[in-house]
Design a protein around this motif. Structure first.
Motif, PDB file in Angstrom:
ATOM      1  N   ILE A  78      33.589   6.077  10.577  1.00  0.00           N
ATOM      2  CA  ILE A  78      32.589   7.067  10.991  1.00  0.00           C
ATOM      3  C   ILE A  78      31.638   6.423  11.992  1.00  0.00           C
ATOM      4  CG2 ILE A  78      30.857   8.736  10.229  1.00  0.00           C
ATOM      5  CD1 ILE A  78      32.057   8.719   7.474  1.00  0.00           C
ATOM      6  N   ASP A  79      31.637   6.982  13.208  1.00  0.00           N
ATOM      7  CA  ASP A  79      30.681   6.547  14.231  1.00  0.00           C
ATOM      8  C   ASP A  79      29.391   7.334  13.984  1.00  0.00           C
ATOM      9  OD1 ASP A  79      29.456   5.536  16.510  1.00  0.00           O
ATOM     10  OD2 ASP A  79      30.438   6.933  17.883  1.00  0.00           O
ATOM     11  N   THR A  80      28.250   6.680  14.091  1.00  0.00           N
ATOM     12  CA  THR A  80      26.990   7.346  13.724  1.00  0.00           C
ATOM     13  C   THR A  80      26.001   7.340  14.886  1.00  0.00           C
ATOM     14  OG1 THR A  80      25.943   5.305  12.967  1.00  0.00           O
ATOM     15  CG2 THR A  80      27.247   6.521  11.343  1.00  0.00           C
ATOM     16  N   LYS A 131      27.991   1.339  19.726  1.00  0.00           N
ATOM     17  CA  LYS A 131      28.819   1.864  18.629  1.00  0.00           C
ATOM     18  C   LYS A 131      29.976   2.709  19.140  1.00  0.00           C
ATOM     19  CE  LYS A 131      25.180   3.936  17.002  1.00  0.00           C
ATOM     20  NZ  LYS A 131      24.147   3.313  17.819  1.00  0.00           N
ATOM     21  N   SER A 132      29.657   3.687  19.998  1.00  0.00           N
ATOM     22  CA  SER A 132      30.699   4.614  20.433  1.00  0.00           C
ATOM     23  C   SER A 132      31.746   3.904  21.292  1.00  0.00           C
ATOM     24  CB  SER A 132      30.087   5.787  21.185  1.00  0.00           C
ATOM     25  OG  SER A 132      29.166   6.458  20.348  1.00  0.00           O
ATOM     26  N   THR A 133      31.309   2.957  22.090  1.00  0.00           N
ATOM     27  CA  THR A 133      32.247   2.223  22.942  1.00  0.00           C
ATOM     28  C   THR A 133      33.157   1.324  22.104  1.00  0.00           C
ATOM     29  OG1 THR A 133      30.563   2.225  24.672  1.00  0.00           O
ATOM     30  CG2 THR A 133      32.393   0.689  24.951  1.00  0.00           C
ATOM     31  N   ILE A 178      24.463  10.098  24.413  1.00  0.00           N
ATOM     32  CA  ILE A 178      24.019   9.693  23.082  1.00  0.00           C
ATOM     33  C   ILE A 178      24.855  10.382  22.019  1.00  0.00           C
ATOM     34  CG2 ILE A 178      21.619   9.139  23.616  1.00  0.00           C
ATOM     35  CD1 ILE A 178      20.944  11.979  22.481  1.00  0.00           C
ATOM     36  N   THR A 179      24.966   9.742  20.870  1.00  0.00           N
ATOM     37  CA  THR A 179      25.646  10.363  19.748  1.00  0.00           C
ATOM     38  C   THR A 179      24.610  11.143  18.953  1.00  0.00           C
ATOM     39  OG1 THR A 179      27.081   8.445  19.703  1.00  0.00           O
ATOM     40  CG2 THR A 179      27.142   9.875  17.784  1.00  0.00           C
ATOM     41  N   ILE A 180      24.923  12.409  18.685  1.00  0.00           N
ATOM     42  CA  ILE A 180      24.006  13.258  17.933  1.00  0.00           C
ATOM     43  C   ILE A 180      24.546  13.445  16.521  1.00  0.00           C
ATOM     44  CG2 ILE A 180      23.040  15.584  17.774  1.00  0.00           C
ATOM     45  CD1 ILE A 180      23.333  15.652  20.905  1.00  0.00           C
ATOM     46  N   LEU A 232      34.621   9.718  20.774  1.00  0.00           N
ATOM     47  CA  LEU A 232      34.186  10.442  19.584  1.00  0.00           C
ATOM     48  C   LEU A 232      32.976  11.332  19.850  1.00  0.00           C
ATOM     49  CD1 LEU A 232      34.700   7.794  16.792  1.00  0.00           C
ATOM     50  CD2 LEU A 232      36.161   9.717  17.383  1.00  0.00           C
ATOM     51  N   ASP A 233      32.253  11.066  20.930  1.00  0.00           N
ATOM     52  CA  ASP A 233      31.141  11.943  21.278  1.00  0.00           C
ATOM     53  C   ASP A 233      31.728  13.195  21.915  1.00  0.00           C
ATOM     54  OD1 ASP A 233      29.362  10.099  20.371  1.00  0.00           O
ATOM     55  OD2 ASP A 233      28.791   9.348  22.349  1.00  0.00           O
ATOM     56  N   ASN A 234      32.262  14.094  21.077  1.00  0.00           N
ATOM     57  CA  ASN A 234      33.023  15.198  21.664  1.00  0.00           C
ATOM     58  C   ASN A 234      32.207  16.445  21.992  1.00  0.00           C
ATOM     59  OD1 ASN A 234      32.621  15.924  19.091  1.00  0.00           O
ATOM     60  ND2 ASN A 234      34.757  15.949  18.471  1.00  0.00           N
TER      61      ASN A 234
HETATM   62 MG    MG Z   1      27.076   6.518  20.197  1.00  0.00          MG
END
Ligand code: MG
Ligand code: GDP
Length: 596
Positions: free
Chosen positions: A76-78, A17-19, A52-54, A41-43
């Motif tokens: 929105i990235d989740t 997702k984030s990529t 990981i996205t939190i 976006l994983d800032n």
């Molecule tokens: Mg992610």
């Protein structure tokens, strides 16, 4: 409004997702290629370190379509981990469509299914994307069939993409334009905006992220928050790009942020509705269901004087993490602190880390447990969230523990080992379904208490990563629960008490005793470490006495060295907790729980 598209990116963890979001940001030139880092976006530092996205991350892009028309995309990235699905469900409420990513080398996994259901529940248009097709191990036909089976789409509906190489990005853009419906809503109606996230900024106060369903929000106007009925002037509002971009107004269909000078975290609630103070809407938007925490643990400040600071930090963190709940608690060993509810162990770990990094608060965590229900002999039922809540066995009629339904998707060769693991965890297999010849779905009923600790890690290791897992609560069932107490020289250490199933009490007690033996420094006297259930001692360790005067080696030496040594010892004492006659280092409370 007809050129706005609001969509989220959902998938099982690590499916890209984030990529893929990075590629979309690059394609629309939202971010300069020069400023591009992986998973932009994983800032949060924590997200970058762990990969990981939190948090969900909202961002706006301007997209010029192939016909020259300009579109505004709010994406929105989740997060994908089961502990953070509440983040996903809130993001979904701000969108009309979802890109459902499936890793072509992994196929459908447990959270692919649960996130899909969340999206369907909210009537989102689903765009299935088969991702990572650049990989040699991509199984394009097989996984396409799985997707077709799962969502009942046609082969043509599935987009092929790679977030790594950029294949399929244009097709995704076109699909967002053509398939995701434009937002509905009336810009002329009274303002009605849903808060889906918020964050505390030490310079600007509370920043709330919203989606406008109806009406307009203008800078300088007065708005009202339904939850508190309080009114504030809109100091600033705008859209979310890599930075906050102020706007004079925003209207129905848009996603944005608002700053009102609110400094108190308590005054904003995620899920609340913002309306106009002079021309208010009549009804609040149906917000979000309150989350149900799964795991409870006490958090105590290392220094007792930091109690109020810890409260303040938790309140600020709660703004950005609506799933965190807490209430004051006291412990004989640790003083004043908070009993907090978490969605799972990863969530607990992340909260602990964020307190430390973002608020400089180091905390001691007590043994986590799930929430039980007890009935006493008078027939009164009440929740048990801490070992102290459990009544004396003489007054106890029944305890019930939460059960979950677990879905595990794996390869047939791992069925045996997974069955063994689940049985060890007191689970019952209720269903076994072959999704294809190579993929089987196992359904178990398991006590929640057994899966919150190391279940997921063990599942991953015994299946070499070829098992995915998701769960939902089903009910409460009678349980033979006992309170395991840890004693140091006969003195109870309440912070180390735990609620455990009787069948697990002895092994758990033994582990804690052995661990404490390693962690406690030797003292001038013998220390007996005991684990007890009621009056019965079920495990025991002893630490022999130490006979050494720390200043002994200074005799005859110079006095300043001796003083330094004593001072150092005093400093060390601050990091100690006194349990009866025994001094316990703070660190022991933290480390004793690392049982694996
Ligand atoms: Mg992610
Ligand atoms: P998320 O958890 O869904 O946000 O996944 P990430 O975007 O963090 O990606 C997880 C891992 O997969 C990272 O190591 C990425 O580099 C890798 N990855 C993501 N997309 C692709 C892709 O299209 N092809 C390949 N080969 N690897 C990818």
């Amino acid at each position: 409004m007809k050129n706005i598209r609001n969509f989220c990116v959902i998938a099982h963890i690590d499916h890209g997702k984030s990529t893929l979001s990075d590629r979309l940001l690059e394609f629309t030139k939202t971010i300069d290629k020069r400023n591009m880092v992986a998973q932009t976006l994983d800032n949060m530092d924590l997200e970058r370190e762990r990969g990981i996205t939190i948090k969900s991350h909202a961002i706006q892009m301007r997209y010029v379509h192939t016909d020259g028309e300009v579109y505004v995309f709010n994406m929105i990235d989740t997060p994908g981990h089961v502990d953070f699905s509440y983040e996903v469900s809130r993001s979904i409420a701000a969108c009309e469509g979802a890109l459902l990513l499936v890793d072509a080398s992994q196929g459908i996994q447990a959270q692919t299914i649960s996130n899909l259901y969340l999206a369907i529940e909210h009537d989102l248009e689903i765009i299935p994307v088969l991702n990572k097709i650049d990989m040699e191990s991509a199984m394009i036909d097989e996984v396409s069939d799985q997707i077709i089976d799962l969502i009942g789409c046609t082969k043509e509906d599935i987009l092929l993409a790679s977030g790594k190489t950029g294949i399929g990005i244009q097709e995704i853009m076109t699909a967002v334009v053509n398939r995701v419906p434009a937002p509905k809503g009336d810009p002329e109606a009274p303002l009605q905006a849903l808060i889906f996230d918020s964050v505390f900024n030490s310079f600007r106060g509370v920043i709330a992220y919203f989606r406008i369903l109806n009406g307009r929000m203008r800078k300088g106007e007065k708005v009202r928050f339904f939850h508190t009925s309080k009114e504030y002037e809109v100091d600033e509002l705008g859209i979310l790009q890599m930075n906050l971009i102020p706007q004079p107004y925003l209207e129905a269909g848009n996603v944005g942020y608002i700053i009102t000078g609110i400094k108190e975290s308590r005054e904003i609630k995620v899920g609340d509705t913002i309306t106009n103070a002079i021309n208010p809407c009549t009804e609040a938007i149906h917000g979000f269901e309150d989350v149900k925490p799964m795991v409870f643990a006490g958090l105590f400040p290392i220094d007792n004087d930091d109690f109020e600071d810890l409260r303040d930090s938790l309140e600020k963190l709660q703004l950005n993490d609506a799933s965190l709940v807490f209430e004051p608690e006291t412990s004989v060993a640790l003083g004043f602190g908070f009993r907090c509810g978490f969605l799972g162990m990863l969530h607990l770990e992340i909260i602990q880390e964020r307190l430390s990094r973002e608020f400089n608060m180091e905390v001691i965590t007590t043994v986590p447990n799930v929430s039980y229900f007890a009935t006493n002999t008078k027939g009164e039922a009440f929740p048990v969230r801490t070992p102290a809540d459990l009544p004396d066995p003489n007054y106890l009629q029944e305890v019930q523990e939460p059960y979950i339904r677990a879905q595990i998707i794996t390869k047939p060769e791992y069925i045996g080992t997974i069955m063994t693991l689940c049985m060890e965890k007191r689970g019952i297999l209720t269903r076994q379904t072959y999704l294809t010849t190579y993929r089987v779905e196992l359904t178990f009923e398991l006590p929640l208490a057994e899966i919150v600790f190391d279940f997921y890690d063990r599942l991953k290791s015994i299946s070499r990563g070829y098992a995915s897992f998701d769960y939902s609560m089903i009910d409460y069932r009678a349980s033979d629960l006992v309170k395991l107490e840890i004693k140091l020289n006969g003195e109870n250490v309440d912070a180390l008490s735990a609620l455990v199933h009787r069948s697990k009490a002895e092994s758990f007690g033994r582990k804690i005793c052995t661990r404490l033996k390693e962690l406690l420094p030797r003292q001038q006297f013998l220390i007996a470490i005991q684990a007890a259930v009621g009056a019965k001692i079920i495990a025991r360790e002893t630490i022999s006495a130490l006979r050494k005067d720390v200043t002994a080696k200074c005799y005859g030496g110079d006095i300043s060295r001796k003083r330094k040594l004593l001072e150092k010892q005093k400093e060390g004492k601050k990091k100690m907790r006194q349990i009866g006659s025994v001094e316990v280092p703070q660190k022991a409370f933290l480390d004793v729980l690392k049982l694996t």
